[in-house]
Design a protein around this motif. Sequence first.
Motif, PDB file in Angstrom:
ATOM      1  N   VAL A  78      29.150  42.930  -7.704  1.00  7.72           N
ATOM      2  CA  VAL A  78      29.603  41.560  -7.931  1.00  7.72           C
ATOM      3  C   VAL A  78      30.467  41.550  -9.191  1.00  7.72           C
ATOM      4  O   VAL A  78      30.006  41.911 -10.274  1.00  7.72           O
ATOM      5  N   ASP A  79      31.747  41.165  -9.039  1.00 13.78           N
ATOM      6  CA  ASP A  79      32.645  40.951 -10.179  1.00 13.78           C
ATOM      7  C   ASP A  79      32.638  39.457 -10.458  1.00 13.78           C
ATOM      8  O   ASP A  79      32.900  38.651  -9.557  1.00 13.78           O
ATOM      9  N   PHE A  80      32.364  39.088 -11.717  1.00 12.29           N
ATOM     10  CA  PHE A  80      32.324  37.666 -12.047  1.00 12.29           C
ATOM     11  C   PHE A  80      32.829  37.425 -13.461  1.00 12.29           C
ATOM     12  O   PHE A  80      32.889  38.320 -14.281  1.00 12.29           O
ATOM     13  N   ARG A  81      33.207  36.171 -13.700  1.00 12.84           N
ATOM     14  CA  ARG A  81      33.743  35.732 -14.989  1.00 12.84           C
ATOM     15  C   ARG A  81      32.859  34.600 -15.498  1.00 12.84           C
ATOM     16  O   ARG A  81      32.495  33.702 -14.742  1.00 12.84           O
ATOM     17  N   VAL A  82      32.532  34.636 -16.779  1.00  7.48           N
ATOM     18  CA  VAL A  82      31.671  33.615 -17.390  1.00  7.48           C
ATOM     19  C   VAL A  82      32.366  33.043 -18.617  1.00  7.48           C
ATOM     20  O   VAL A  82      32.868  33.797 -19.448  1.00  7.48           O
TER      21      VAL A  82
END
Length: 144
Positions: A78-82
């Motif tokens: 899972v690639d994610f941005r926060v």
Amino acid sequence: MTETHATLPPGAPAFPPGRYGRRREPRRRRPLLTTLLVVALVAVMTLVSVRLYRQYGDPNYDAQVITYTGITDSQVLVDFRVNVPEGGSAVCLLRARDRDGAEVAREEVTVTARPDQRQVTTQHRLATTARPFIGEVVRCRPPA
């Protein structure tokens, strides 16, 4: 003494004597009770608002899934941005679900931003119990 048309003010209804019983005096208003009810309602609404904000809203910790790849029978990447406060960190809850919607993996991941950074982009491998269909970020919150 009975009411007659001569003793009534203009526009007031004339009642036959004895037919409707004794006329009541207008009731006193109770401003203290009304004020207490309004204060109680405002307090309850404030508590509900605070609880909902804590549960659903803190734009400082907003997360977005960029992609989910590397799907095998036992994992998903899972690639994610926060979005975090500048130089801060967040704890994000990631999960994977199978084609039927059943949860096959769940894990909390801590991400930390550099001192001058407000967005953190990261990739995490979720080990699953069955073949996943989707990887997602459920929520992010400040670290405890």
